[in-house]
Design an enzyme around this catalytic site. Structure first.
Site, PDB file in Angstrom:
ATOM      1  CB  ALA A 312     -14.677  17.816 -33.771  1.00 53.15           C
ATOM      2  CG  ASN A 315      -8.337  23.934 -35.886  1.00 60.43           C
ATOM      3  OD1 ASN A 315      -8.040  24.419 -34.807  1.00 60.43           O
ATOM      4  ND2 ASN A 315      -8.310  22.633 -36.113  1.00 60.43           N
ATOM      5  CD  GLU A 348     -16.484  20.938 -33.943  1.00 64.39           C
ATOM      6  OE1 GLU A 348     -15.812  21.985 -33.851  1.00 64.39           O
ATOM      7  OE2 GLU A 348     -16.883  20.301 -32.953  1.00 64.39           O
ATOM      8  CG  HIS A 351     -17.547  26.275 -33.006  1.00 60.89           C
ATOM      9  ND1 HIS A 351     -17.879  27.112 -31.963  1.00 60.89           N
ATOM     10  CD2 HIS A 351     -17.495  25.035 -32.477  1.00 60.89           C
ATOM     11  CE1 HIS A 351     -18.027  26.378 -30.862  1.00 60.89           C
ATOM     12  NE2 HIS A 351     -17.809  25.125 -31.143  1.00 60.89           N
TER      13      HIS A 351
HETATM   14 ZN   LIG Z   1     -17.825  23.513 -29.954  1.00 63.34          ZN
END
Ligand SMILES: [Zn+2]
Ligand SMILES: *[C@@H]1O[C@H](CO)[C@@H](O)[C@H](O)[C@H]1NC(C)=O
Ligand SMILES: *[C@@H]1O[C@H](CO)[C@@H](O)[C@H](O)[C@H]1NC(C)=O
Ligand SMILES: *[C@@H]1O[C@H](CO)[C@@H](O)[C@H](O)[C@H]1NC(C)=O
Ligand SMILES: *[C@@H]1O[C@H](CO)[C@@H](O)[C@H](O)[C@H]1NC(C)=O
Ligand SMILES: *[C@@H]1O[C@H](CO)[C@@H](O)[C@H](O)[C@H]1NC(C)=O
Length: 463
Positions: A312, A315, A348, A351
């Site tokens: 993954a 973005n 994700e 992030h």
């Molecule tokens: Zn990561």
């Protein structure tokens, strides 16, 4: 090797590994000299402020190429008469490179020379007149290239729909340094800027990008094609720019989360998006509350792609997943697969704060992204599914397992020297993920939860 690491390299992607390794050794043996600039890093004389990027990928089967146009606004930190930026695998159209002042008069600054260094992936424009400190300039050019088939940069992939028809997908994977394969740019994480993205697509397809779509207009002179215009992004690193053009459909969660979260996939797999939606909505609100900082974008799209280099990629506002990491069948998926999808989605989305909002200056501090995302994902999932005991299992699954790797002579510090992003594989293993997360877990325990939370909140909001 833990599958929940977000950017794990697929062992079968040997061509890419070979490319990276080969690229590395070549870089060591010869360095071309671009206008007396011999560093692999870009000079600090210029800062990009805002990019306008227009791209048209052609998917007609005969010719998988793309055309593009770039305008980038530059701020001059130190007087200079050259512009150096990154570019790879794309060709600049002759006589389209222009540099002008950014005031009403748009006075052109004539170009003396253009040079390209394929080894360091740098393009240089030597100007006749110096760029003045504190002033703003505009660099523009047109270019074209081939869509990649290696799941890096701007790439093309495909799948067979339920009745066996082949469908194409255009997607991006820019981490760590492949945005330069889609458009010329200052491709370093600390060179943040805002982006206006415009994508041309055929009418039957859908384009999504980091930001919400604003308008769609016809492409003049090309029947069946339209331009999608997306909202200006927040200030961000080039490696987080993303878009996907496909015939995918989406599901969203009504009510909860104000409809900001969507999961996109091929139509016949839409019924496997339930878990990702549920975890995604939970994790976004959980982090907002835990860090005391709202998710700064209006939407979050998560997309399952047929082919990806990493499991993954985080973005900003458009997280891409390998299908198997995002989709799960309510009837048949195993408990461990549900655990994998949950941790991956939570990783994700963590992030979006650790990495996207606050970014390391350079790749040597990768662990700041991966350690925090890994640790915060376990904290979030433990809250959502307390009976899974995921925080208790951490000691076995992360701390003790990474000790085996860390005991080897070939181990490395969580933060060490790294000159060239092409060498990132040498430090990109379980160390920044699991050792990073273990160190952070230790901090949370000796600081106590309240102090830890306050510290994170102030770290994230000091940017
Ligand atoms: Zn990561
Ligand atoms: C770099 O070195 C390799 C092998 O030593 C050589 O084949 C190649 O032509 C060189 N490239 C440049 C740009 O000098
Ligand atoms: C690919 O197609 C585009 C659009 O038709 C065209 O402009 C371009 O020249 C083509 N490229 C090649 C290599 O044929
Ligand atoms: C573009 O410029 C290069 C280098 O000056 C030259 O070799 C090439 O023929 C030019 N292409 C066109 C289409 O003018
Ligand atoms: C497959 O799907 C396409 C597009 O939806 C449709 O045109 C075609 O008739 C379908 N073929 C079969 C065999 O169902
Ligand atoms: C964007 O980020 C860069 C690098 O961190 C910074 O220098 C610049 O001031 C930021 N711009 C805005 C508008 O916040």
């Amino acid at each position: 090797m833990s599958l929940t690491s977000c950017k794990q390299i697929i062992p079968l992607m040997l061509p890419i590994l070979a490319k990276v390794v080969f690229g590395t050794s070549q870089r060591m043996t010869n360095r071309t000299n671009i206008g007396e600039w011999t560093d692999i890093r870009l000079p600090d004389a210029l800062h990009p402020v805002h990019y306008i990027i227009k791209l048209q990928p052609f998917l007609d089967g005969r010719n998988d190429s793309f055309h593009g146009q770039l305008e980038v606004e530059l701020e001059v930190a130190k007087p200079t008469s050259r512009i150096i930026l990154n570019l790879a695998d794309i060709t600049i159209k002759n006589n389209t490179v222009k540099v002008s002042t950014l005031n009403k008069r748009r006075r052109l600054n004539p170009i003396r020379q253009q040079k390209y260094d394929p080894i360091r992936e740098m393009f240089m424009v030597q100007l006749r007149r110096r760029l003045r400190q504190g002033k703003a300039y505009l660099l523009s050019m047109q270019f074209y290239g081939k869509l990649s088939d290696t799941s890096q940069g701007l790439y093309i992939t495909s799948y067979k729909d339920y009745n066996g028809t082949e469908r194409k997908v255009v997607a991006t994977q820019f981490w760590p340094a492949d945005a330069r394969r889609a458009f010329p740019c200052f491709d370093e994480p600390s060179m943040k800027a805002t982006f206006d993205i415009h994508l041309a697509r055929e009418r039957h397809m859908t384009a999504i990008s980091n930001m919400p779509l604003i308008t769609t207009t016809p492409v003049p002179g090309q029947q069946g094609w339209v331009w999608d215009h997306f909202a200006t992004t927040v200030n961000m690193s080039t490696y987080l720019v993303a878009f996907v053009i496909s015939e995918y459909k989406f599901r969203d969660q009504e009510g909860q989360g104000k409809g900001r979260l969507k999961v996109w996939t091929r139509e016949d797999k839409l019924d496997q998006t339930e878990l990702a939606l549920e975890v995604g909505a939970f994790a976004l609100s959980f982090y907002e509350d835990y860090f005391n900082i709202p998710y700064p974008l209006r939407k979050m799209d998560m997309v399952g792609l047929p082919e990806t280099t990493f499991l993954a990629m985080e973005n900003w506002g458009l997280v891409t997943y390998r299908e198997s990491g995002l989709l799960s069948d309510t009837e048949t998926s195993s408990a461990s697969h549900r655990n994998l999808v949950s941790e991956l989605v939570a990783h994700e989305l963590a992030h979006q704060w650790f990495g996207n909002l606050v970014t390391f200056k350079w790749w040597n501090d990768l662990w700041l992204n991966e350690g925090f995302a890994t640790y915060m994902a376990t904290v979030a999932i433990d809250k959502k599914e307390p009976e899974w005991g995921i925080l208790d299992k951490f000691v076995v699954s992360r701390l003790q397992s990474v000790m085996a790797l860390d005991a080897l002579k070939s181990s490395h510090p969580i933060s060490g020297p790294l000159e060239n992003p092409a060498d990132i594989d040498e430090v990109f293993d379980e160390i920044p993920y699991s050792k990073g997360a273990s160190v952070i877990r230790m901090m949370r325990h000796f600081l106590t939860e309240d102090t830890f939370k306050k510290g994170l909140s102030s770290y994230l909001s000091s940017m």
